[in-house]
Design a protein around this motif. Sequence first.
Motif, PDB file in Angstrom:
ATOM      1  N   SER A  89       8.038 -16.393   0.633  1.00 26.01           N
ATOM      2  CA  SER A  89       8.763 -15.485   1.586  1.00 26.01           C
ATOM      3  C   SER A  89      10.353 -16.063   1.954  1.00 26.01           C
ATOM      4  O   SER A  89      11.282 -15.246   2.348  1.00 26.01           O
ATOM      5  N   SER A  90      10.550 -17.066   1.473  1.00 27.96           N
ATOM      6  CA  SER A  90      12.056 -17.706   1.719  1.00 27.96           C
ATOM      7  C   SER A  90      13.058 -17.000   0.992  1.00 27.96           C
ATOM      8  O   SER A  90      14.106 -17.492   1.083  1.00 27.96           O
ATOM      9  N   THR A  91      12.585 -16.273   0.036  1.00 24.32           N
ATOM     10  CA  THR A  91      13.614 -15.723  -0.883  1.00 24.32           C
ATOM     11  C   THR A  91      13.806 -14.159  -0.629  1.00 24.32           C
ATOM     12  O   THR A  91      14.216 -13.365  -1.382  1.00 24.32           O
ATOM     13  N   ALA A 102      10.504 -17.752   7.729  1.00 22.18           N
ATOM     14  CA  ALA A 102       9.822 -18.825   6.459  1.00 22.18           C
ATOM     15  C   ALA A 102      10.191 -19.937   6.365  1.00 22.18           C
ATOM     16  O   ALA A 102       9.548 -20.981   6.518  1.00 22.18           O
ATOM     17  N   ALA A 103      11.635 -20.094   6.304  1.00 18.67           N
ATOM     18  CA  ALA A 103      12.206 -21.486   6.470  1.00 18.67           C
ATOM     19  C   ALA A 103      11.885 -22.101   7.517  1.00 18.67           C
ATOM     20  O   ALA A 103      11.780 -23.458   7.535  1.00 18.67           O
ATOM     21  N   PRO A 131      10.892 -27.140   0.661  1.00 19.71           N
ATOM     22  CA  PRO A 131      11.497 -26.539  -0.510  1.00 19.71           C
ATOM     23  C   PRO A 131      13.074 -26.494  -0.345  1.00 19.71           C
ATOM     24  O   PRO A 131      13.243 -26.092   0.576  1.00 19.71           O
ATOM     25  N   ASP A 132      13.590 -26.834  -1.581  1.00 13.86           N
ATOM     26  CA  ASP A 132      15.165 -26.754  -1.527  1.00 13.86           C
ATOM     27  C   ASP A 132      15.558 -25.349  -1.033  1.00 13.86           C
ATOM     28  O   ASP A 132      16.816 -25.343  -0.291  1.00 13.86           O
ATOM     29  N   GLU A 133      15.109 -24.442  -1.629  1.00 12.56           N
ATOM     30  CA  GLU A 133      15.380 -23.158  -1.185  1.00 12.56           C
ATOM     31  C   GLU A 133      15.283 -22.743   0.172  1.00 12.56           C
ATOM     32  O   GLU A 133      16.120 -22.145   0.843  1.00 12.56           O
ATOM     33  N   ALA A 134      14.221 -23.194   1.055  1.00 11.82           N
ATOM     34  CA  ALA A 134      14.012 -22.994   2.333  1.00 11.82           C
ATOM     35  C   ALA A 134      15.047 -23.852   3.079  1.00 11.82           C
ATOM     36  O   ALA A 134      15.547 -23.304   4.074  1.00 11.82           O
TER      37      ALA A 134
END
Length: 302
Positions: free
Chosen positions: A228-230, A240-241, A253-256
């Motif tokens: 969901s962070s994307t 989500a983040a 995670p780096d994306e979050a």
Amino acid sequence: MSIPPETDWAVLHHAHGRASDVPGHLAALAGADPVARRAAVSSLTGSVYHQGTRWPASAHVVAPLVALVDTPTTPDRTVVLQVLHAVAIGDRGDEELPFDQVRAFAEADRVGPSDEEAVLHVLFEQDEPDVDAVADVADAVVLRWAAAAYRAAERHAGVFLRWLRDADPAVAAHAAALLVWFPRVPGLAGALADVPCGAHEARASAHLALAHLPGPLGSRELASLTASSTSADEAVRVTAAVALAHRCGTALPDEALTVLAHAYERDIAAAVPGWDRSLRGQVALAVHRLGLAHITTARTAG
């Protein structure tokens, strides 16, 4: 909707005395007249949830409110669900999450029915109430009423789980915000993780609930949050983040982390139904948990 016949409202009290008026207000919530429905909401919140205080009648209101929300033809179901939340949870904010009912209601266990009767006698039967006579038990008695309302709602938590997939996204979102207060419900984390991705309001609310549940999350829940962070939806992506920051700390995670860092430097207008704290406030709380230096590094790297 019918009122359970075993409820003798005339012997129960709310903030303004005997609760004989409650069945009429509950019936009005199911009626076609919007003015009468608004009046019923005002009357109920002013009596069984008066400035955050619950009363003996409050626990008995829970089942009829659940029945109303669970009936698809009920008008203003989200409003009724908000009344249910107020009666069950009171004025508690998310700073009290994860919720520990044993600790929260411990003081209520030191009083009993006789103390409750003494408080009601002073408040409603004395011409000049001698509040000092019950000062040593009054707070615990009020907490006893709050605990009864909470436990009455907990008995319906299985129904709340079903609302997570309600056709009305606002109902589903408010259901997630209510369920977070009942962390002992079997399968709760998985049900929150399984809220459909396309139901953006409900998904965002479910993320915040996952953020505040006690104990570790399983791989299924973590995978759902990471995916969901994307999301293309801002509220889904940011919540989500936020949840990953709460649950993973600096190991998120780096994306979050990038999502959180970008959200922190902007004025986010989105809000999540069912939650008093703004989405901007949720981001700030998550950043505080991570540490500002961690976010600054992520912004620089991004």
